[in-house]
Design a protein around this motif. Structure first.
Motif, PDB file in Angstrom:
ATOM      1  N   THR A   7       0.853  -1.186   0.000  1.00 10.31           N
ATOM      2  CA  THR A   7       0.000   0.000   0.000  1.00 10.31           C
ATOM      3  C   THR A   7       0.895   1.244   0.000  1.00 10.31           C
ATOM      4  OG1 THR A   7      -0.006   0.069   2.391  1.00 10.31           O
ATOM      5  CG2 THR A   7      -1.774  -1.205   1.342  1.00 10.31           C
ATOM      6  N   GLU A   8       0.279   2.377  -0.331  1.00 11.36           N
ATOM      7  CA  GLU A   8       1.027   3.641  -0.329  1.00 11.36           C
ATOM      8  C   GLU A   8       1.603   3.912   1.066  1.00 11.36           C
ATOM      9  OE1 GLU A   8      -1.284   6.684  -2.312  1.00 11.36           O
ATOM     10  OE2 GLU A   8       0.067   8.181  -1.405  1.00 11.36           O
ATOM     11  N   GLU A   9       0.755   3.628   2.080  1.00  9.90           N
ATOM     12  CA  GLU A   9       1.198   3.877   3.467  1.00  9.90           C
ATOM     13  C   GLU A   9       2.444   3.037   3.792  1.00  9.90           C
ATOM     14  OE1 GLU A   9      -1.503   2.413   6.467  1.00  9.90           O
ATOM     15  OE2 GLU A   9      -0.518   3.593   8.039  1.00  9.90           O
ATOM     16  N   MET A  10       2.412   1.745   3.417  1.00  5.72           N
ATOM     17  CA  MET A  10       3.549   0.879   3.741  1.00  5.72           C
ATOM     18  C   MET A  10       4.792   1.281   2.951  1.00  5.72           C
ATOM     19  SD  MET A  10       3.002  -1.055   6.188  1.00  5.72           S
ATOM     20  CE  MET A  10       4.581  -1.854   6.119  1.00  5.72           C
ATOM     21  N   TRP A  11       4.570   1.689   1.696  1.00  5.27           N
ATOM     22  CA  TRP A  11       5.731   2.059   0.892  1.00  5.27           C
ATOM     23  C   TRP A  11       6.443   3.269   1.506  1.00  5.27           C
ATOM     24  CZ3 TRP A  11       9.336   0.135  -1.551  1.00  5.27           C
ATOM     25  CH2 TRP A  11      10.173   0.874  -2.396  1.00  5.27           C
ATOM     26  N   HIS A  12       5.654   4.242   1.963  1.00  2.00           N
ATOM     27  CA  HIS A  12       6.294   5.418   2.587  1.00  2.00           C
ATOM     28  C   HIS A  12       6.957   5.045   3.908  1.00  2.00           C
ATOM     29  CE1 HIS A  12       5.405   8.299  -0.469  1.00  2.00           C
ATOM     30  NE2 HIS A  12       4.195   7.784  -0.568  1.00  2.00           N
ATOM     31  N   HIS A  13       6.367   4.081   4.611  1.00  2.00           N
ATOM     32  CA  HIS A  13       7.002   3.592   5.839  1.00  2.00           C
ATOM     33  C   HIS A  13       8.368   2.963   5.496  1.00  2.00           C
ATOM     34  CE1 HIS A  13       7.452   1.714   9.769  1.00  2.00           C
ATOM     35  NE2 HIS A  13       7.659   0.555   9.168  1.00  2.00           N
ATOM     36  N   LEU A  14       8.391   2.133   4.435  1.00  2.00           N
ATOM     37  CA  LEU A  14       9.655   1.479   4.040  1.00  2.00           C
ATOM     38  C   LEU A  14      10.696   2.523   3.622  1.00  2.00           C
ATOM     39  CD1 LEU A  14       8.079  -1.509   2.108  1.00  2.00           C
ATOM     40  CD2 LEU A  14       9.637  -1.729   4.066  1.00  2.00           C
ATOM     41  N   LEU A  15      10.230   3.541   2.877  1.00  2.00           N
ATOM     42  CA  LEU A  15      11.178   4.581   2.458  1.00  2.00           C
ATOM     43  C   LEU A  15      11.736   5.324   3.676  1.00  2.00           C
ATOM     44  CD1 LEU A  15       9.485   6.079  -0.754  1.00  2.00           C
ATOM     45  CD2 LEU A  15      11.492   4.588  -0.645  1.00  2.00           C
ATOM     46  N   SER A  16      10.899   5.516   4.701  1.00  2.00           N
ATOM     47  CA  SER A  16      11.403   6.208   5.899  1.00  2.00           C
ATOM     48  C   SER A  16      12.398   5.319   6.642  1.00  2.00           C
ATOM     49  CB  SER A  16      10.258   6.666   6.812  1.00  2.00           C
ATOM     50  OG  SER A  16       9.616   5.560   7.403  1.00  2.00           O
ATOM     51  N   GLU A  19      15.648   5.664   4.855  1.00  2.00           N
ATOM     52  CA  GLU A  19      16.340   6.924   5.150  1.00  2.00           C
ATOM     53  C   GLU A  19      16.947   6.904   6.546  1.00  2.00           C
ATOM     54  OE1 GLU A  19      16.973   9.021   2.908  1.00  2.00           O
ATOM     55  OE2 GLU A  19      15.657   8.067   1.445  1.00  2.00           O
ATOM     56  N   GLY A  20      16.716   5.817   7.293  1.00  3.91           N
ATOM     57  CA  GLY A  20      17.269   5.701   8.645  1.00  3.91           C
ATOM     58  C   GLY A  20      16.673   6.710   9.598  1.00  3.91           C
ATOM     59  N   MET A  21      15.391   7.063   9.379  1.00  2.00           N
ATOM     60  CA  MET A  21      14.775   8.073  10.240  1.00  2.00           C
ATOM     61  C   MET A  21      14.700   7.561  11.676  1.00  2.00           C
ATOM     62  SD  MET A  21      11.721   9.634   8.008  1.00  2.00           S
ATOM     63  CE  MET A  21      12.058  10.501   6.489  1.00  2.00           C
ATOM     64  N   VAL A  22      15.009   8.446  12.609  1.00  2.00           N
ATOM     65  CA  VAL A  22      14.971   8.045  14.012  1.00  2.00           C
ATOM     66  C   VAL A  22      13.563   7.574  14.346  1.00  2.00           C
ATOM     67  CG1 VAL A  22      15.364   8.800  16.372  1.00  2.00           C
ATOM     68  CG2 VAL A  22      16.742   9.743  14.498  1.00  2.00           C
ATOM     69  N   ARG A  23      12.593   8.323  13.850  1.00  2.00           N
ATOM     70  CA  ARG A  23      11.215   7.883  14.060  1.00  2.00           C
ATOM     71  C   ARG A  23      10.570   7.616  12.701  1.00  2.00           C
ATOM     72  NH1 ARG A  23       8.996  12.336  17.337  1.00  2.00           N
ATOM     73  NH2 ARG A  23      10.740  12.582  18.737  1.00  2.00           N
ATOM     74  N   PRO A  24      10.548   6.348  12.249  1.00  2.00           N
ATOM     75  CA  PRO A  24       9.919   6.050  10.969  1.00  2.00           C
ATOM     76  C   PRO A  24       8.435   6.385  11.018  1.00  2.00           C
ATOM     77  CG  PRO A  24      11.045   4.106  11.865  1.00  2.00           C
ATOM     78  CD  PRO A  24      11.074   5.162  12.914  1.00  2.00           C
ATOM     79  N   ARG A  25       7.846   6.556   9.871  1.00  3.17           N
ATOM     80  CA  ARG A  25       6.413   6.908   9.817  1.00  3.17           C
ATOM     81  C   ARG A  25       5.585   5.899  10.604  1.00  3.17           C
ATOM     82  NH1 ARG A  25       4.898   9.996   4.739  1.00  3.17           N
ATOM     83  NH2 ARG A  25       2.888   8.982   4.830  1.00  3.17           N
ATOM     84  N   VAL A  26       4.728   6.434  11.456  1.00  4.85           N
ATOM     85  CA  VAL A  26       3.899   5.557  12.298  1.00  4.85           C
ATOM     86  C   VAL A  26       2.798   4.948  11.426  1.00  4.85           C
ATOM     87  CG1 VAL A  26       2.390   5.476  14.315  1.00  4.85           C
ATOM     88  CG2 VAL A  26       4.390   6.993  14.287  1.00  4.85           C
ATOM     89  N   LEU A  27       2.558   3.661  11.629  1.00  3.68           N
ATOM     90  CA  LEU A  27       1.556   2.967  10.813  1.00  3.68           C
ATOM     91  C   LEU A  27       0.196   3.018  11.497  1.00  3.68           C
ATOM     92  CD1 LEU A  27       3.684  -0.163   9.881  1.00  3.68           C
ATOM     93  CD2 LEU A  27       3.041   1.730   8.370  1.00  3.68           C
ATOM     94  N   SER A  28      -0.860   3.087  10.705  1.00  2.00           N
ATOM     95  CA  SER A  28      -2.203   3.029  11.277  1.00  2.00           C
ATOM     96  C   SER A  28      -2.450   1.613  11.793  1.00  2.00           C
ATOM     97  CB  SER A  28      -3.241   3.425  10.231  1.00  2.00           C
ATOM     98  OG  SER A  28      -3.126   2.565   9.121  1.00  2.00           O
ATOM     99  N   ASP A  30      -4.687  -0.505  11.306  1.00  2.00           N
ATOM    100  CA  ASP A  30      -5.168  -1.509  10.338  1.00  2.00           C
ATOM    101  C   ASP A  30      -4.260  -1.584   9.091  1.00  2.00           C
ATOM    102  OD1 ASP A  30      -5.776   0.968   9.469  1.00  2.00           O
ATOM    103  OD2 ASP A  30      -7.808   0.496   8.768  1.00  2.00           O
ATOM    104  N   ALA A  31      -3.004  -1.115   9.236  1.00  3.94           N
ATOM    105  CA  ALA A  31      -2.084  -1.137   8.080  1.00  3.94           C
ATOM    106  C   ALA A  31      -1.856  -2.573   7.607  1.00  3.94           C
ATOM    107  CB  ALA A  31      -0.752  -0.504   8.485  1.00  3.94           C
ATOM    108  N   ASP A  32      -1.805  -2.741   6.289  1.00  2.00           N
ATOM    109  CA  ASP A  32      -1.542  -4.060   5.702  1.00  2.00           C
ATOM    110  C   ASP A  32      -0.026  -4.249   5.671  1.00  2.00           C
ATOM    111  OD1 ASP A  32      -0.992  -6.183   4.055  1.00  2.00           O
ATOM    112  OD2 ASP A  32      -2.503  -5.675   2.549  1.00  2.00           O
ATOM    113  N   VAL A  33       0.484  -5.042   6.613  1.00  2.00           N
ATOM    114  CA  VAL A  33       1.945  -5.157   6.763  1.00  2.00           C
ATOM    115  C   VAL A  33       2.516  -6.371   6.015  1.00  2.00           C
ATOM    116  CG1 VAL A  33       2.014  -3.936   8.964  1.00  2.00           C
ATOM    117  CG2 VAL A  33       1.724  -6.413   8.953  1.00  2.00           C
ATOM    118  N   SER A  34       1.737  -6.910   5.063  1.00  4.57           N
ATOM    119  CA  SER A  34       2.173  -8.157   4.400  1.00  4.57           C
ATOM    120  C   SER A  34       3.488  -7.991   3.634  1.00  4.57           C
ATOM    121  CB  SER A  34       1.075  -8.650   3.447  1.00  4.57           C
ATOM    122  OG  SER A  34       0.800  -7.662   2.465  1.00  4.57           O
ATOM    123  N   CYS A  35       3.867  -6.757   3.294  1.00  4.57           N
ATOM    124  CA  CYS A  35       5.101  -6.578   2.514  1.00  4.57           C
ATOM    125  C   CYS A  35       6.344  -6.418   3.397  1.00  4.57           C
ATOM    126  CB  CYS A  35       4.971  -5.375   1.572  1.00  4.57           C
ATOM    127  SG  CYS A  35       4.871  -3.807   2.434  1.00  4.57           S
TER     128      CYS A  35
END
Ligand code: NAP
Length: 275
Positions: A7-16, A19-28, A30-35
């Motif tokens: 999903t778009e949400e997961m892809w942005h989480h992976l990109l964060s 980038e080695g972000m100290v705080r990666p994007r928080v997932l909702s 009900d996020a689909d974490v299958s990837c």
């Protein structure tokens, strides 16, 4: 086999994560974490990581005998390859692939940053007119043997010592890239280049993305030294993912399942299987 949706949400989480972000994007919640199992190990920065990717047909070919390699992977296989590119620092190919396919190695099928492009060109036969040298894209690094004359070039040139077998040591290639802060590496092909890295035991993960087509003849994506008996074959730990048009075999080359299963009971089973 696990089905993977990105999903778009997961892809942005992976990109964060990438980038080695100290705080990666928080997932909702009900996020689909299958990837995550497939892409998480590439995105996370826990030290050097080297992966290889092969996109092949059902019968293990990567091109026709004439060299047509254009659409071996289905659309989801291509998106998978571009996700891998977007999550690494550098993508490495051999000069044979430049000559055969003239690839740009950029990230186009998904949002994301294109990696640095690295060509292993031991004997200095990189074509001046190669697309990647003329597209104003991400930097190109060409790696040659130190006895090859340096050409005036618009790309960075790294010279490494030629080994007794006439080639370059894969370990030297990774060390030279690490000096430039390129430590998450995708070795994209072709067979010659990937196989040298596998032989040197430098690949952590090998993704074999299988597309449901049969080519019938043509080159394979990996070419290792011949073995006599199947008992000598590598048996990595494998997870299998349905990504849509293609199936990805995610092989952990750091784990040989025979060693993991080397309890007395399992040895009995293996001996019975091979009898
Ligand atoms: N489907 C896929 O996933 C995929 C991906 C990429 C490529 N391909 C296909 O693969 C084919 C090309 O593969 P290939 O095996 O012929 O060529 P390749 O691996 O792309 O390039 C091999 C050449 O690169 C140089 N090289 C690479 N590593 C080296 C090392 N450690 N030391 C010294 N030289 C090194 C050598 O150049 P010199 O000979 O000049 O010494 C070698 O002959 C094409 O058909 C392409 O379409 C498929």
């Amino acid at each position: 086999m696990q089905s993977v949706r990105v999903t778009e949400e997961m892809w942005h989480h992976l990109l964060s994560l990438r980038e080695g972000m100290v705080r990666p994007r928080v997932l909702s919640p009900d996020a689909d974490v299958s990837c995550l199992p497939l892409y998480g190990p590439i995105a996370r920065r826990n030290g050097p990581f080297v992966m290889a990717q092969v996109g092949q047909s059902l019968d293990g070919r990567v091109a026709t005998p004439m060299g047509d390699a254009q659409d071996v992977s289905g659309c989801d296989g291509i998106a998978h390859l571009h996700r891998c590119r977007a999550l690494v620092d550098a993508v490495v190919i051999g000069v044979g692939t430049v000559v055969a396919d003239d690839p740009s190695l950029s990230v186009r099928a998904v949002p994301g940053r294109s990696p640095v492009r690295v060509v292993v060109d031991c004997n200095g036969r990189m074509p001046h007119r190669a697309k990647m040298l003329n597209d104003d894209g991400t930097p190109v690094v060409v790696i040659q043997a130190d006895d090859v004359p340096r050409r005036n070039a618009r790309h960075e040139l790294i010279s490494l010592p030629r080994q007794a077998d006439g080639g370059l040591a894969s370990r030297d290639i990774l060390a030279a890239l690490a000096e430039r802060d390129l430590t998450a590496i995708l070795v994209e092909g072709g067979a010659n280049t990937i196989s040298r890295f596998i032989d040197a035991q430098l690949i952590d993960r090998l993704h074999v993305s299988v597309s449901p087509i049969i080519i019938g003849s043509g080159p394979a994506g990996i070419r290792l030294a011949p073995i006599d008996r199947l008992s000598e074959a590598r048996r990595p730990e494998v997870q299998i993912y349905n990504i849509g048009s293609d199936i990805v075999f995610d092989c952990n080359l750091r784990v040989d399942i025979r060693r993991v299963a080397a309890s007395p009971d399992c040895e009995d089973v293996l001996m019975a299987d091979t009898a």
